[in-house]
Design an enzyme around this catalytic site. Sequence first.
Site, short mmCIF file in Angstrom:
data_model
loop_
_atom_site.label_atom_id
_atom_site.label_comp_id
_atom_site.label_asym_id
_atom_site.label_seq_id
_atom_site.Cartn_x
_atom_site.Cartn_y
_atom_site.Cartn_z
CG HIS A 1 -2.27 -1.00 0.37
ND1 HIS A 1 -1.92 -2.10 0.95
CD2 HIS A 1 -3.70 -0.49 0.61
CE1 HIS A 1 -3.41 -2.55 0.81
NE2 HIS A 1 -4.03 -1.72 0.43
CE LYS B 1 -6.16 -10.66 12.16
NZ LYS B 1 -6.13 -9.21 13.15
#
Lengths: 291, 206
Positions: free
Chosen positions: B36, B117
């Site tokens: 990212h 998550k």
Amino acid sequence: MRDLTNEILELIRRASTDLPADVEKRLREAVEREDPGSAARNALETILKNVELSRQNSTPICQDTGTPIFYVRYPEGWSTRRLREQIRNALAEATRRSYMRPNAVDALTGKNTGNNLGDDDFPFIHFEEVGADEPLVIELMLKGGGCENVGAQYSLPDARLGAGRDLAGVRKVVLDAVHKAQGQGCAPGILGVAIGGDRGSSYLASKEVLFQSMDESNPDPKLAELEQRLTEEANQLGIGPMGFGGKTTVLGTKITGLHRLPASYFVTVSYMCWAYRRRRMIVKGDEVIYE
Amino acid sequence: MRRINIPISDEVIRSLHVGEPVLLNGIMVTARDAAHKWMVETFIKKTRPPQGDDLDVYEALKKLLNGGVIYHCGPVVAGLETKEYRFVAAGPTTSIREEPYQADVMRHFNAKGVIGKGGMGAKTLAGCQEVPFVYFHAVGGAASYIAQTVKRVHGVYKLEFGVPEALWVIEVEDFPVTVTMDAHGQSLHALIEEQSQKVLQELIAS
């Protein structure tokens, strides 16, 4: 001195792929408490299927095989230098066999060593000498990064939480830590709490206490009571498995105390994810027992 | 249970609501912390010049992520020596660390889903409405179970980031997830945070 590399490899395999019975028992109890069809119950059912599958196929319960934390109690006369070498060789082999993910990353260059071997503290190995007639005991805990990241340390008194330097204050900060963690530490978690010490020893003790069995109760009745109360109250928060909401946020709490300086009163919370991986091997003569 | 094929259309994304369990099918890309940061710095904010094979990987990602899905995952992979890769353990990693980057990455590549998550924050939720995309929650720690839904590893980019941080292109069949942040501004995580905060205040006051 005997070469234990293969036996330590087996210890690592068991730790990564075979969840201990005391943890699994609590997960099975937790499923029954959640409403049928709820996201919480579905998550716990998936977790239990995963536990069975990992055991059956010898594959890691969680892909984050964590920080390998070894505690070695060795009889007088054993070489800690050789034991360290055997542990490191076993860990590299376990990584090659996909029991472990390569997890040692150089903090400055970002380079992953590829074999789980970093500097002297990766894997973390603590040695303690015991009497010559006692067995060699190696304990291993694998603690994932997600739950490690939500660990917290408080310096009491804490004005924001109205927490003073007593067990009532400890209770408040621990509940705050559970709230802050939400589902990010892979709830339902297990809380390791250390009261006192300095910042470093307090963090270490909060992990050491997690080596205890979940079935053991605290010998100090006041701490045993606080452990039970914290587990119940953490569950009242309603964060639930994975943070989906539900009745089980925490499976258990373990508390220990350390001596502290008059000026300091630290409370440290190590949050352990539901994938509470820890195993022990005991070497008595030629016999090796795994627990 | 509803099955969703990747690539996903905006129409399907808008039909999903918080709480809905779905099974994902098709090709997705794993990306976590290093990936990212690299995508944002090299192709979006352009604060770092492309190096090595960066531009080739960018072209491949543009195709894979248009309508595609990013999976926050650092897998255990077998077959590293032979390059016959196989996912052994592949549960989700904690997503909140990508909060500074996620919405920008999704907008840039027109990606439609992110799996992880723990949920994400306000910036990502605003992105969910705007782009649009949804956040799919997988069961944390269910690594062996989820790995069984990975039928094929098509390839890997940026293996120099290390096995956990590389971008793995995988084909999945009936990957089980639950929508916990949707394109209508709803977040299960924000709701639970708020409710548990109230209980915490009551407990601490007592």
